[in-house]
Design an enzyme around this catalytic site. Structure first.
Site, mmCIF file in Angstrom:
data_model
loop_
_atom_site.group_PDB
_atom_site.id
_atom_site.type_symbol
_atom_site.label_atom_id
_atom_site.label_comp_id
_atom_site.label_asym_id
_atom_site.label_seq_id
_atom_site.Cartn_x
_atom_site.Cartn_y
_atom_site.Cartn_z
ATOM 1 N N HIS A 149 8.888 -25.411 7.240
ATOM 2 C CA HIS A 149 7.807 -26.153 7.946
ATOM 3 C C HIS A 149 6.396 -25.827 7.213
ATOM 4 O O HIS A 149 5.844 -26.723 7.384
ATOM 5 C CB HIS A 149 7.837 -25.869 9.377
ATOM 6 C CG HIS A 149 8.988 -26.317 10.136
ATOM 7 N ND1 HIS A 149 9.322 -26.310 11.287
ATOM 8 C CD2 HIS A 149 10.215 -27.015 9.560
ATOM 9 C CE1 HIS A 149 10.202 -26.988 11.821
ATOM 10 N NE2 HIS A 149 11.020 -27.316 10.808
ATOM 11 N N THR A 194 2.128 -2.418 8.962
ATOM 12 C CA THR A 194 2.532 -3.554 9.873
ATOM 13 C C THR A 194 2.638 -4.790 9.300
ATOM 14 O O THR A 194 3.520 -5.709 9.923
ATOM 15 C CB THR A 194 1.799 -3.504 10.876
ATOM 16 O OG1 THR A 194 0.388 -4.062 10.205
ATOM 17 C CG2 THR A 194 1.232 -2.315 11.585
ATOM 18 N N CYS A 229 2.875 -3.508 3.849
ATOM 19 C CA CYS A 229 1.945 -2.472 4.320
ATOM 20 C C CYS A 229 2.469 -1.777 5.566
ATOM 21 O O CYS A 229 3.786 -2.093 5.687
ATOM 22 C CB CYS A 229 0.499 -2.747 4.397
ATOM 23 S SG CYS A 229 0.284 -3.922 6.182
ATOM 24 N N HIS A 247 5.882 -32.483 7.735
ATOM 25 C CA HIS A 247 5.178 -31.080 7.765
ATOM 26 C C HIS A 247 4.124 -31.102 6.357
ATOM 27 O O HIS A 247 2.966 -30.282 6.547
ATOM 28 C CB HIS A 247 6.172 -30.006 7.486
ATOM 29 C CG HIS A 247 7.239 -30.000 8.446
ATOM 30 N ND1 HIS A 247 7.086 -29.651 9.885
ATOM 31 C CD2 HIS A 247 8.515 -30.235 8.539
ATOM 32 C CE1 HIS A 247 7.843 -29.422 10.490
ATOM 33 N NE2 HIS A 247 9.094 -30.064 9.816
ATOM 34 N N ASP A 256 0.927 -1.228 -0.035
ATOM 35 C CA ASP A 256 -0.044 -0.059 0.113
ATOM 36 C C ASP A 256 0.999 1.249 -0.037
ATOM 37 O O ASP A 256 2.030 1.337 -0.322
ATOM 38 C CB ASP A 256 -0.977 0.058 1.275
ATOM 39 C CG ASP A 256 -0.186 -0.069 2.558
ATOM 40 O OD1 ASP A 256 1.007 0.279 2.591
ATOM 41 O OD2 ASP A 256 -1.087 -0.018 3.473
HETATM 42 C C1 RB5 Z 1 -2.332 2.178 6.686
HETATM 43 O O1 RB5 Z 1 -2.880 3.326 7.637
HETATM 44 C C2 RB5 Z 1 -2.202 0.936 7.683
HETATM 45 O O2 RB5 Z 1 -3.538 0.553 8.254
HETATM 46 C C3 RB5 Z 1 -1.906 -0.179 6.811
HETATM 47 O O3 RB5 Z 1 -0.532 0.200 5.960
HETATM 48 C C4 RB5 Z 1 -1.316 -1.482 7.409
HETATM 49 O O4 RB5 Z 1 -0.359 -1.163 8.423
HETATM 50 C C5 RB5 Z 1 -2.585 -2.384 7.923
HETATM 51 O O5 RB5 Z 1 -2.506 -3.572 8.428
#
Ligand code: RB5
Length: 157
Positions: free
Chosen positions: A99, A68, A66, A134, A9
């Site tokens: 695995h 996180t 993204c 596995h 993203d």
């Molecule tokens: C975008 O603000 C953020 O929510 C996205 O990049 C991500 O971290 C979502 O899991």
């Protein structure tokens, strides 16, 4: 893996460019499924594009970024046959190949720096699925998908 699809993203856009360059240096062919700028967008769209490329056999694996790594990996894992792992260190990335035979790697640009992200990518790409005991567990994941894969999500609220 010699051909990888990448998706991100807007938050992952800058790190994706660094990972693309890193993969190309390693001789890995890259299919870029966007996003192609840091203009605000929504991660499910790019997770879907990468998951579909993996499932269609267009590429051998996918990398998703993204903020996180969470939202984009959750989305990828909605596709039966996709096994996506979100990692912030190389050990889990390596074991997820050995695995769990993961076919998608995700991480967060707000969580890992670019050098750590490259180490995670290298650990993931450098490991081969071990099969054996596995494989039976991977087959069991497939059975769960077959049982629940097409049910509409329930509202927990
Ligand atoms: C975008 O603000 C953020 O929510 C996205 O990049 C991500 O971290 C979502 O899991």
């Amino acid at each position: 893996m010699k051909k990888i699809a990448l998706g991100c993203d807007h938050i992952g856009f800058e790190l994706k460019a660094k990972i693309v360059a890193h993969l190309q240096l390693r001789g890995v062919a890259v299919v870029d499924k966007g996003a192609w700028s840091d203009e605000r967008t929504d991660y499910p769209r790019y997770a879907a594009a990468v998951a579909e490329a993996v499932l269609a056999g267009e590429v051998e694996g996918g990398i998703l970024i993204c903020g996180t790594g969470v939202g984009i990996s959750i989305t990828a894992n909605k596709f039966p046959g996709i096994r996506a792992v979100v990692c912030s260190e190389p050990y889990s990335a390596q074991l997820s190949r050995l695995h769990n035979n993961t076919n998608v790697l995700a991480f967060g640009s707000r969580v890992v720096g670019s050098e750590l992200a490259k180490m995670i990518v290298d650990a993931w790409l450098g490991a081969q699925f071990e099969g054996g005991r596995h494989q039976a567990r991977i087959d069991a994941i497939g059975e769960v998908e077959a049982r629940f894969g097409h049910r509409p999500a329930t509202d927990c609220g």
